[in-house]
Design a protein around this motif. Sequence first.
Motif, PDB file in Angstrom:
ATOM      1  N   ARG A   1       0.752  -0.804  -7.808  1.00 47.01           N
ATOM      2  CA  ARG A   1      -0.160  -0.145  -6.869  1.00 47.01           C
ATOM      3  C   ARG A   1      -1.024   0.889  -7.599  1.00 47.01           C
ATOM      4  O   ARG A   1      -2.232   1.002  -7.335  1.00 47.01           O
ATOM      5  CB  ARG A   1       0.648   0.525  -5.761  1.00 47.01           C
ATOM      6  CG  ARG A   1      -0.186   1.369  -4.786  1.00 47.01           C
ATOM      7  CD  ARG A   1      -1.216   0.557  -4.036  1.00 47.01           C
ATOM      8  NE  ARG A   1      -1.905   1.364  -3.031  1.00 47.01           N
ATOM      9  CZ  ARG A   1      -3.014   1.003  -2.399  1.00 47.01           C
ATOM     10  NH1 ARG A   1      -3.577  -0.166  -2.677  1.00 47.01           N
ATOM     11  NH2 ARG A   1      -3.565   1.781  -1.495  1.00 47.01           N
TER      12      ARG A   1
ATOM     13  N   GLU B   1      -6.713   7.251  -1.569  1.00 50.40           N
ATOM     14  CA  GLU B   1      -5.518   7.256  -2.399  1.00 50.40           C
ATOM     15  C   GLU B   1      -5.886   7.136  -3.877  1.00 50.40           C
ATOM     16  O   GLU B   1      -5.213   7.711  -4.742  1.00 50.40           O
ATOM     17  CB  GLU B   1      -4.572   6.122  -1.986  1.00 50.40           C
ATOM     18  CG  GLU B   1      -3.166   6.321  -2.502  1.00 50.40           C
ATOM     19  CD  GLU B   1      -2.175   5.328  -1.930  1.00 50.40           C
ATOM     20  OE1 GLU B   1      -0.971   5.615  -1.999  1.00 50.40           O
ATOM     21  OE2 GLU B   1      -2.594   4.263  -1.429  1.00 50.40           O
TER      22      GLU B   1
ATOM     23  N   GLU C   1      -8.968   4.222   3.237  1.00 44.08           N
ATOM     24  CA  GLU C   1      -7.694   4.846   2.855  1.00 44.08           C
ATOM     25  C   GLU C   1      -7.341   4.531   1.397  1.00 44.08           C
ATOM     26  O   GLU C   1      -6.764   5.370   0.687  1.00 44.08           O
ATOM     27  CB  GLU C   1      -6.572   4.362   3.775  1.00 44.08           C
ATOM     28  CG  GLU C   1      -6.647   4.895   5.195  1.00 44.08           C
ATOM     29  CD  GLU C   1      -7.720   4.209   6.046  1.00 44.08           C
ATOM     30  OE1 GLU C   1      -8.193   3.107   5.640  1.00 44.08           O
ATOM     31  OE2 GLU C   1      -8.082   4.773   7.096  1.00 44.08           O
ATOM     32  N   ASP C   2      -7.696   3.325   0.936  1.00 44.81           N
ATOM     33  CA  ASP C   2      -7.463   2.978  -0.462  1.00 44.81           C
ATOM     34  C   ASP C   2      -8.281   3.873  -1.393  1.00 44.81           C
ATOM     35  O   ASP C   2      -7.796   4.335  -2.428  1.00 44.81           O
ATOM     36  CB  ASP C   2      -7.816   1.510  -0.718  1.00 44.81           C
ATOM     37  CG  ASP C   2      -6.885   0.550   0.001  1.00 44.81           C
ATOM     38  OD1 ASP C   2      -5.670   0.834   0.057  1.00 44.81           O
ATOM     39  OD2 ASP C   2      -7.366  -0.465   0.515  1.00 44.81           O
ATOM     40  N   HIS C   3      -9.537   4.100  -1.032  1.00 45.61           N
ATOM     41  CA  HIS C   3     -10.386   4.968  -1.847  1.00 45.61           C
ATOM     42  C   HIS C   3      -9.844   6.398  -1.864  1.00 45.61           C
ATOM     43  O   HIS C   3      -9.879   7.075  -2.899  1.00 45.61           O
ATOM     44  CB  HIS C   3     -11.821   4.945  -1.315  1.00 45.61           C
ATOM     45  CG  HIS C   3     -12.563   3.695  -1.668  1.00 45.61           C
ATOM     46  ND1 HIS C   3     -12.986   3.420  -2.944  1.00 45.61           N
ATOM     47  CD2 HIS C   3     -12.948   2.633  -0.895  1.00 45.61           C
ATOM     48  CE1 HIS C   3     -13.612   2.254  -2.960  1.00 45.61           C
ATOM     49  NE2 HIS C   3     -13.605   1.757  -1.742  1.00 45.61           N
TER      50      HIS C   3
ATOM     51  N   GLU D   1      -3.992  -0.728  -9.178  1.00 42.74           N
ATOM     52  CA  GLU D   1      -5.053  -1.040  -8.218  1.00 42.74           C
ATOM     53  C   GLU D   1      -5.891   0.198  -7.923  1.00 42.74           C
ATOM     54  O   GLU D   1      -7.129   0.133  -7.876  1.00 42.74           O
ATOM     55  CB  GLU D   1      -4.446  -1.598  -6.929  1.00 42.74           C
ATOM     56  CG  GLU D   1      -3.775  -2.960  -7.102  1.00 42.74           C
ATOM     57  CD  GLU D   1      -3.106  -3.438  -5.821  1.00 42.74           C
ATOM     58  OE1 GLU D   1      -3.163  -2.715  -4.803  1.00 42.74           O
ATOM     59  OE2 GLU D   1      -2.516  -4.540  -5.852  1.00 42.74           O
ATOM     60  N   LEU D   2      -5.219   1.333  -7.751  1.00 42.27           N
ATOM     61  CA  LEU D   2      -5.938   2.579  -7.489  1.00 42.27           C
ATOM     62  C   LEU D   2      -6.770   2.991  -8.697  1.00 42.27           C
ATOM     63  O   LEU D   2      -7.892   3.495  -8.561  1.00 42.27           O
ATOM     64  CB  LEU D   2      -4.950   3.685  -7.130  1.00 42.27           C
ATOM     65  CG  LEU D   2      -4.091   3.440  -5.883  1.00 42.27           C
ATOM     66  CD1 LEU D   2      -3.134   4.599  -5.663  1.00 42.27           C
ATOM     67  CD2 LEU D   2      -4.953   3.207  -4.645  1.00 42.27           C
TER      68      LEU D   2
ATOM     69  N   ARG E   1       0.817  -1.218   0.000  1.00 46.37           N
ATOM     70  CA  ARG E   1       0.000   0.000   0.000  1.00 46.37           C
ATOM     71  C   ARG E   1       0.853   1.271   0.000  1.00 46.37           C
ATOM     72  O   ARG E   1       0.383   2.337  -0.382  1.00 46.37           O
ATOM     73  CB  ARG E   1      -0.932  -0.005   1.214  1.00 46.37           C
ATOM     74  CG  ARG E   1      -2.174  -0.874   1.021  1.00 46.37           C
ATOM     75  CD  ARG E   1      -3.167  -0.662   2.154  1.00 46.37           C
ATOM     76  NE  ARG E   1      -4.486  -1.149   1.799  1.00 46.37           N
ATOM     77  CZ  ARG E   1      -4.912  -2.396   1.978  1.00 46.37           C
ATOM     78  NH1 ARG E   1      -4.086  -3.283   2.514  1.00 46.37           N
ATOM     79  NH2 ARG E   1      -6.130  -2.747   1.615  1.00 46.37           N
TER      80      ARG E   1
ATOM     81  N   ILE F   1     -10.276  -3.805   0.591  1.00 43.57           N
ATOM     82  CA  ILE F   1     -10.331  -2.393   0.241  1.00 43.57           C
ATOM     83  C   ILE F   1     -10.746  -1.581   1.461  1.00 43.57           C
ATOM     84  O   ILE F   1     -11.767  -1.864   2.096  1.00 43.57           O
ATOM     85  CB  ILE F   1     -11.325  -2.147  -0.907  1.00 43.57           C
ATOM     86  CG1 ILE F   1     -10.994  -3.067  -2.093  1.00 43.57           C
ATOM     87  CG2 ILE F   1     -11.305  -0.694  -1.324  1.00 43.57           C
ATOM     88  CD1 ILE F   1      -9.623  -2.866  -2.664  1.00 43.57           C
ATOM     89  N   THR F   2      -9.949  -0.579   1.786  1.00 46.09           N
ATOM     90  CA  THR F   2     -10.195   0.260   2.957  1.00 46.09           C
ATOM     91  C   THR F   2     -10.565   1.677   2.512  1.00 46.09           C
ATOM     92  O   THR F   2     -10.339   2.061   1.357  1.00 46.09           O
ATOM     93  CB  THR F   2      -8.945   0.328   3.848  1.00 46.09           C
ATOM     94  OG1 THR F   2      -7.927   1.072   3.136  1.00 46.09           O
ATOM     95  CG2 THR F   2      -8.418  -1.071   4.169  1.00 46.09           C
TER      96      THR F   2
END
Length: 268
Positions: A162, A253, A249-251, A165-166, A137, A246-247
């Motif tokens: 990464r 980012e 924080e991922d959204h 993924e984003l 991450r 998926i958290t």
Amino acid sequence: MGTTVISGGTDGLGRALAAHQLRAGETVVVIGRDAGKFRTLAAIAPGRAHFVQADLRLVQENDRVATHIAERHPRIDTLFLAAAHVVRGRNLTTEGIEHNLALYALSRHVLADALLPQLSAATRPVIINTAVPGAPRTAIRWDDLTLAGAYSWRTANHQSRRANELSGLALTKAEPRLKYVLYNPLFVRSSLSGDLSPAHRALTRVLFRLAPTPEQALTPILALLTDPPAGRLSAYTKKKRLPLEITPEDHAEALRWTELTTRLRAGL
């Protein structure tokens, strides 16, 4: 029948998918560097096979290609992202972007984002991105995207993985009907495009002797296209589905990645 757009469609898995889709009656648009490699594909279905020549390392080229395709194909059912060219040392494009991030992440995001209206016109839009899922991450160096401070091929590879993924998170949020698959085919025989040392090239040739042909490796991909997975974003290694956690924080980012790419495109 539908329309399939393939980046990196003159070699390897992309070429195998292009040939299959053409024989199945699909319209296929191949994006690549070498028009000569496309001729045998065009012969399969001259009226349905189309080629767009481009250097996909360049953001401006991706926008140009997307505009060209969108004007001619109002609906895109499948976008297959597989353009590849290995560069192990630190190398910047003429736009000042690190090669791996440019070709393996930015190109794929810009193409998908620019073609999102055409994908949205399809009943079951699917993007399959041959990016290896599972990057850390913390892989994106937001303050040093060109990796001028500390470069290694592994660091560059993780950063682009990464970013993909984003990108998948951002695009499926923009179009909730979209199925976005991060797909790792592992080793598949190809022409070894890239800047490989003699030792790396020799090792890869040995591994390729044991690897499936692109046509053999295509089977799990065709299954995903026939029966797209549940959920907007999914990840696979060949037939095996991988867990994705998926958290929030991922959204957050993913939004940062989208804003970054928007600024880059506007500034070029």
